[in-house]
Design an enzyme around this catalytic site. Structure first.
Site, mmCIF file in Angstrom:
data_model
loop_
_atom_site.group_PDB
_atom_site.id
_atom_site.type_symbol
_atom_site.label_atom_id
_atom_site.label_comp_id
_atom_site.label_asym_id
_atom_site.label_seq_id
_atom_site.Cartn_x
_atom_site.Cartn_y
_atom_site.Cartn_z
ATOM 1 N N CYS A 37 -74.158 -10.338 -8.621
ATOM 2 C CA CYS A 37 -73.387 -10.071 -9.840
ATOM 3 C C CYS A 37 -74.261 -9.751 -11.051
ATOM 4 O O CYS A 37 -73.786 -9.192 -12.035
ATOM 5 C CB CYS A 37 -72.497 -11.259 -10.141
ATOM 6 S SG CYS A 37 -71.504 -11.806 -8.737
ATOM 7 N N HIS A 89 -70.007 -10.902 -17.170
ATOM 8 C CA HIS A 89 -69.581 -10.801 -15.772
ATOM 9 C C HIS A 89 -68.210 -11.445 -15.651
ATOM 10 O O HIS A 89 -67.962 -12.534 -16.184
ATOM 11 C CB HIS A 89 -70.597 -11.504 -14.876
ATOM 12 C CG HIS A 89 -70.145 -11.648 -13.463
ATOM 13 N ND1 HIS A 89 -69.572 -10.619 -12.755
ATOM 14 C CD2 HIS A 89 -70.164 -12.731 -12.626
ATOM 15 C CE1 HIS A 89 -69.271 -11.040 -11.539
ATOM 16 N NE2 HIS A 89 -69.621 -12.320 -11.440
ATOM 17 N N ASN A 121 -63.258 -10.658 -9.637
ATOM 18 C CA ASN A 121 -64.715 -10.604 -9.632
ATOM 19 C C ASN A 121 -65.174 -9.450 -8.746
ATOM 20 O O ASN A 121 -64.995 -9.482 -7.533
ATOM 21 C CB ASN A 121 -65.258 -11.940 -9.105
ATOM 22 C CG ASN A 121 -66.769 -12.007 -9.080
ATOM 23 O OD1 ASN A 121 -67.467 -10.997 -9.190
ATOM 24 N ND2 ASN A 121 -67.298 -13.210 -8.908
#
Length: 334
Positions: free
Chosen positions: A115, A255, A285
């Site tokens: 990520c 994020h 996500n």
């Protein structure tokens, strides 16, 4: 020789057409919409088609970014693809894109930082440009996480989605562009988020497939503790390196993993939530794609103006973290 400043010339993004809502998930695993929203902030996510690899989403995002930047693919010097779900182990998906885009003069490689990958890759792009080695670098964060998620595991399948975001980096006006970076890792926490059977340590076999070890495994509590600790801290480090105060920040692009983690980072930085770019409710996500998709959506919605100070911040498997501070260099009508 004057110092070259590196910044973003254009952005792009692409998400699959299929929408998977929390109500859809209620029919698949033991969960419910209220529980998911309360704990994560996610309402829905995008899911790629069976025959849609990450390179397809990445190519669409890249083409949008090139058009936005007014840059031809043949002008690119380097392509960096941040992903943990490449089309294949080899060749690198960046090389696939180099061919499809017609970027005949570009070097290409994939980067694995989960990520945090887009910010890691952006730091590399900036240094090549600032050193005068390259002038045009394409950075992409793209994932097809739906193909590595265990759809029987309610703790992980509710969290993730698919997408790709891209940015073209190049020289910008002095005083604009990337101001500072902070990159970090703590490998001792690597087991908190991994795909156990996916490489040379534990190759995929019929037995590992039977044990469902070829899917993402996550210790949610450990990752949450790590994330709430590092998200705000890494931005503070980047601000210090840029010689800036938190009050000078205009926007935070975090994020998109969990709304509570985002809120904790914003609180630590004294950032009002209307200055935090959030799309987790629509996409979940997307790992390496989360930050560039959020950045590109905000840019194309004209939320940024030239001179705005923007922080990007992420964390992910590794465990890794990364942030950067940039002064937005693009005019709205560019």
């Amino acid at each position: 020789m004057p110092k070259i400043s590196a910044g973003i010339l254009g952005t792009g993004y692409c998400v699959p057409d299929r929408v998977l809502t929390n109500f859809d998930l209620e029919k698949m695993v033991q969960t419910n919409d209220a529980w998911i929203v309360e704990r994560t902030g996610i309402h829905e996510r995008r899911i790629a088609a069976d025959d849609e690899p990450v390179s397809v989403l990445a190519q669409r995002a890249a083409e949008m970014a090139l058009a936005d930047a007014g840059v031809q693919a043949a002008e690119l010097d380097l392509i960096i693809m941040a992903t943990l779900t490449s089309d294949r182990v080899i060749p690198a998906t960046a090389c696939v894109l180099q061919d499809r885009l017609g970027a005949k003069h570009a070097a290409a490689f994939d980067l694995s930082a989960a990520c945090s990958g887009f910010v890691y890759a952006s730091s590399i792009a900036a240094q090549f440009i600032e050193n005068g080695i390259y002038r045009r670098v394409l950075v992409i964060g793209g994932e097809i996480l739906s193909k590595v998620i265990d759809w029987q595991d309610r703790n992980t399948c509710i969290l993730f989605g698919d997408g790709a975001g891209a940015a073209v980096f190049g020289p910008v006006e002095e005083g604009y562009g990337i101001r500072a970076f902070d990159l970090g890792s703590d490998g001792s926490g690597g087991d908190a988020l991994d795909i156990p059977s996916s490489g040379s340590l534990c190759p995929v076999t019929p037995e590992t497939i039977k044990q469902r070890l070829n899917f993402v495994h996550m210790d949610g509590k450990a990752v949450f503790r790590f994330a709430t600790k590092v998200m705000g801290r890494t931005v503070e480090t980047s601000l210090e390196r840029a010689g800036m105060q938190r009050e000078e920040l205009d926007f935070l692009v975090p994020h998109q993993a969990n709304i509570r983690i985002i809120q904790a980072a914003a609180k630590r930085l004294d950032m009002p939530m209307d200055k935090v770019i959030i799309n987790i409710h629509r996409y979940g996500n997307m790992s390496a794609a989360s930050i560039p998709v959020a950045l590109a959506e905000a840019a194309h919605a004209h939320q940024f103006k030239k001179g705005d100070n923007i922080a990007l911040a992420g964390f992910g498997a590794g465990l890794t973290w990364a942030s950067c501070i940039m002064k937005w260099a693009k005019e709205e009508n560019d």
